[in-house]
Write an enzyme that holds these catalytic residues in place. Structure first.
Site, PDB file in Angstrom:
ATOM      1  CB  CYS A   2     -12.650   6.948  11.122  1.00 41.43           C
ATOM      2  SG  CYS A   2     -11.024   6.939  11.906  1.00 41.43           S
ATOM      3  NE  ARG A  27     -15.401   3.333   6.763  1.00 43.63           N
ATOM      4  CZ  ARG A  27     -15.393   4.019   5.629  1.00 43.63           C
ATOM      5  NH1 ARG A  27     -16.203   3.685   4.650  1.00 43.63           N
ATOM      6  NH2 ARG A  27     -14.592   5.054   5.475  1.00 43.63           N
ATOM      7  CD1 TRP A  83      -8.282   0.880  12.527  1.00 40.20           C
ATOM      8  CD2 TRP A  83      -6.866   2.421  11.775  1.00 40.20           C
ATOM      9  NE1 TRP A  83      -7.134   0.235  12.152  1.00 40.20           N
ATOM     10  CE2 TRP A  83      -6.245   1.157  11.689  1.00 40.20           C
ATOM     11  CE3 TRP A  83      -6.158   3.547  11.355  1.00 40.20           C
ATOM     12  CZ2 TRP A  83      -4.951   0.982  11.196  1.00 40.20           C
ATOM     13  CZ3 TRP A  83      -4.869   3.388  10.871  1.00 40.20           C
ATOM     14  CH2 TRP A  83      -4.280   2.115  10.796  1.00 40.20           C
ATOM     15  CG  ASN A 118     -14.044   9.468   9.081  1.00 38.15           C
ATOM     16  OD1 ASN A 118     -14.144   9.276  10.281  1.00 38.15           O
ATOM     17  ND2 ASN A 118     -14.821   8.864   8.197  1.00 38.15           N
ATOM     18  N   GLY A 119      -9.922  11.392   8.972  1.00 35.01           N
ATOM     19  CA  GLY A 119      -8.800  12.026   8.301  1.00 35.01           C
ATOM     20  C   GLY A 119      -7.686  12.378   9.255  1.00 35.01           C
ATOM     21  CD  GLU A 511      -4.087 -10.921  -2.355  1.00 32.03           C
ATOM     22  OE1 GLU A 511      -5.218 -10.936  -1.832  1.00 32.03           O
ATOM     23  OE2 GLU A 511      -3.315  -9.947  -2.245  1.00 32.03           O
ATOM     24  CE  LYS A 515      -6.839 -11.279   0.690  1.00 36.24           C
ATOM     25  NZ  LYS A 515      -5.920 -10.133   0.629  1.00 36.24           N
ATOM     26  CD  GLU A 518      -4.999  -8.982   4.508  1.00 36.66           C
ATOM     27  OE1 GLU A 518      -5.094  -7.773   4.765  1.00 36.66           O
ATOM     28  OE2 GLU A 518      -5.236  -9.444   3.378  1.00 36.66           O
ATOM     29  CG  HIS A 534      19.746 -15.195  -6.080  1.00 39.01           C
ATOM     30  ND1 HIS A 534      21.074 -15.261  -6.449  1.00 39.01           N
ATOM     31  CD2 HIS A 534      19.037 -15.561  -7.179  1.00 39.01           C
ATOM     32  CE1 HIS A 534      21.177 -15.633  -7.704  1.00 39.01           C
ATOM     33  NE2 HIS A 534      19.945 -15.832  -8.173  1.00 39.01           N
ATOM     34  CE  LYS A 633     -13.025  -4.359   2.197  1.00 45.12           C
ATOM     35  NZ  LYS A 633     -12.388  -5.617   1.757  1.00 45.12           N
TER      36      LYS A 633
END
Length: 638
Positions: A2, A27, A83, A118-119, A511, A515, A518, A534, A633
């Site tokens: 946020c 963000r 968010w 925010n939080g 990674e 990518k 997401e 396996h 973000k």
């Protein structure tokens, strides 16, 4: 996550609030809004009025059109991008939240308090029940509305004291900015666990102004004079003045919270000729690496002494280090996983890499001779900060931050720091922050190896030559983009993918998979190639592309055997191979040849084609590359 922007000015703050929200869009958010105080002087004319708000579940551009249509102009205001955590994305859950007093529904009477937050407030349910019993009517499912009503319930004519009294009862994390109907041109902020900065208006020709924001980037182009508020601070902002009260309730002298100049150029947040910020940031990596390595003439511990501020601290810390503990989340965690291979093979220092959100809650065995390395792009990642504090509470005081933001909480709370110079990273999917983190971690490896007497002058010189050549080597890798676009056309029609790597390239496979998932929303998994037999081999068909990272290293022949296992089951391989690996294209085998083999630093080069693959696959599928669904973000809540 946020974003918060607030302003008190002698002129109209609405354009500043909207511009600040636009700068914070990167963000991630699902709703936005603002509230302004229509009373008080504006452009020299004293007006009457109250708190007015506008909210939207669309983009900030729609909110801007809404406030323009409503003709909102005010000298004091707050704004927010949300968010969702509590309550679905909907207008009634969007910030700012207001309180009209007990027994009054929103709209029945002018709002008395307006607030953005925010939080996460952990005791919001208990507070909600208490406030409902006192007659407060809730219009949302959020934890934030609880704070607005709580401040109203304790307000006795002084907004600063009301905020202090209310925040004393909050459990959890918050950064807030608050307006009150009875106090035009006054804005109060507070922070605990979430970042908040104060901007000092310095324009000689413009209106007098002070600002609040969750990120200094929101104030780019408005002011570069920033005060970073500390844990527990409450700030009282009015026209031409501000006052900060510390966690102990005492007013602080200016020297306790100094004004710092933070340069954020408009070019950093301009898209330029690129289609998306992610594409721009991928192509900025040669420059970002050059900037990150600028001034590195030799390997000395002072590189990690926060640019020399803490004299000789790194010499002591490195001499005391028997082990390394790396704490990070997401992409930064994968950077730490690569570094583990370097630290153990080059520096011969035992290394553990922990996911921060897991480490902070599990029983572990502390060792005072451990160097705790915390990695974060923003330096405000909640889980990483909490894990760092947990390690410190266990008696591990030797700490090092690797971070892209010099003024962040992570850098401030660590004894040592290496600040990467990736520049502002707007795209949610981290790219240049990752490669610059790897460069910093390789320097750390060399510094520890030297401190332990395990780095000869000849090896040091060889490694430094390779690092200085990285920007040129990356330019050659970026030139592979046309071939990667052809791969992306195949991937865009798939729903699953597998990424394989061995040794330090296994985290690069992880990674690459991250990518792809997401930003393209394709399910992807990274696996150590030796584990293929396996279990994961059962998934391999010609409908699941298998990406293989194939450098010419000691594990190459083993990797070739794993590739044969894929082909024998009808799998289709997409191979990033060094030129001398003798892996050729064939039916079901697509090969892109890397320009050169790069030894220990090979992971930095091999990740870039995987970034491009994810980017172009997402473009082909038409997803929102820079703002993928459900992601933010900077994750500043648990």
């Amino acid at each position: 996550m946020c974003g918060i922007v607030g302003a008190v000015s002698s002129g109209d703050v609405v354009p500043t609030l909207v511009q600040g929200l636009q700068r914070l869009e990167y963000r991630g958010y699902d709703s936005c809004g603002l509230a302004v105080h229509m009373a008080g002087p504006l452009d020299g004319v004293v007006r009457s009025g109250g708190l007015v708000r506008a909210r939207s579940t669309a983009r900030v551009a729609e909110l801007q059109a809404q406030v323009l249509a409503d003709g909102l102009r005010a000298a004091t205001g707050i704004a927010h991008t949300r968010w969702a955590t509590h309550g679905a994305p909907a207008v009634h859950n969007a910030h700012p939240h207001v309180s009209c007093g007990p027994g009054v529904r929103v709209g029945e009477r002018p709002a008395r308090v307006a607030l953005v937050h925010n939080g996460i407030i952990e005791n919001h349910e208990a507070l909600r029940g208490e406030l409902q019993a006192r007659g407060y009517v809730f219009e949302s499912q959020t934890d934030t509305e609880v704070i607005a009503h709580l401040i109203d319930s304790v307000y006795e004519g002084d907004l600063l004291e009301a905020v202090r009294a209310a925040t004393a009862r909050l459990h959890g994390a918050y950064a807030i900015a608050v307006l009150h109907h009875d106090e035009p041109q006054r804005l109060v902020g507070a922070r605990a666990g979430s970042p908040l900065v104060l901007g000092i208006g310095a324009a000689l020709d413009g209106p007098a102004a002070h600002y609040l924001a969750s990120d200094a980037l929101a104030l780019a182009g408005v002011t570069d004079r920033i005060v970073f508020l500390a844990e527990g601070d409450v700030v009282d902002v009015s026209l031409g003045r501000y006052r900060i009260v510390g966690a102990d309730g005492r007013a602080l002298e200016a020297a306790a919270r100094p004004v710092k100049t933070v340069q954020v150029g408009s070019q950093d947040i301009a898209l330029g000729p690129y289609r998306h910020f992610m594409q721009k940031e991928i192509f900025e990596q040669p420059r970002a690496l050059a900037d990150t390595l600028q001034g590195v003439e030799g390997i000395v511990p002072e590189l990690f002494d926060d640019h020399g501020v803490r004299s000789r601290a790194a010499w002591r810390v490195f001499a005391e280090t028997d082990r390394v503990l790396i704490l990070a989340c997401g992409t930064s965690y994968y950077a730490g996983c690569v570094a583990r291979y370097w630290l153990e093979s080059i520096a011969r220092v035992p290394t553990t890499v922990e996911i921060a959100s897991e480490y902070r809650y599990r029983d572990s065995v502390p060792d005072a001779r451990t160097l705790v390395v915390a990695i974060s792009q923003s330096g405000e990642t909640a889980d990483t900060l909490a894990a760092l504090r947990h390690a410190q509470s266990l008696g591990m005081g030797n700490t090092l931050a690797i971070c892209n933001v010099a003024t962040s909480a992570l850098v401030r709370e660590c004894e040592l720091a290496y600040v990467t110079r990736a520049g502002v990273e707007i795209g949610v999917a981290s790219t240049k922050a990752f490669t610059t983190q790897l460069a910093a971690l390789f320097l750390l490896t060399l510094a520890l190896a030297q401190a332990k007497g395990r780095l000869s002058a000849e090896r040091e010189a060889r490694h430094l030559r390779a690092m200085r050549h990285l920007p040129v080597a990356l330019q050659a890798v970026l030139a592979l983009e046309p071939a990667i676009i052809r791969w992306a056309e195949d991937f865009a029609t798939k729903e699953h993918a597998l990424f394989l790597g061995r040794g330090p390239h296994y985290p690069i496979a992880l990674e690459g998979a991250l990518k792809l998932k997401e930003i393209s929303y394709i399910h992807a998994e990274g696996y150590p190639a030796g584990e293929l037999k396996h279990g994961p081999l059962a998934l391999v068909t010609n409908a699941m592309p298998v990406v293989t990272v194939a450098p010419h290293d000691a594990l190459l022949e083993k990797l070739k055997s794993n590739m044969q296992e894929v082909r024998a089951r009808g799998g289709v391989l997409y191979v990033l191979a060094d030129a001398d690996t003798h892996i050729g294209s064939d039916d079901g085998v697509h090969v892109i040849r890397m320009p050169e083999h790069y030894g220990p630093l090979s992971p930095i080069l091999h990740v870039v084609p995987l970034q491009l693959l994810a980017y172009h696959t997402a473009c082909a599928r038409g997803t929102d590359v820079d703002k993928p669904r459900n992601l933010a973000k900077s994750v500043t809540v648990e």
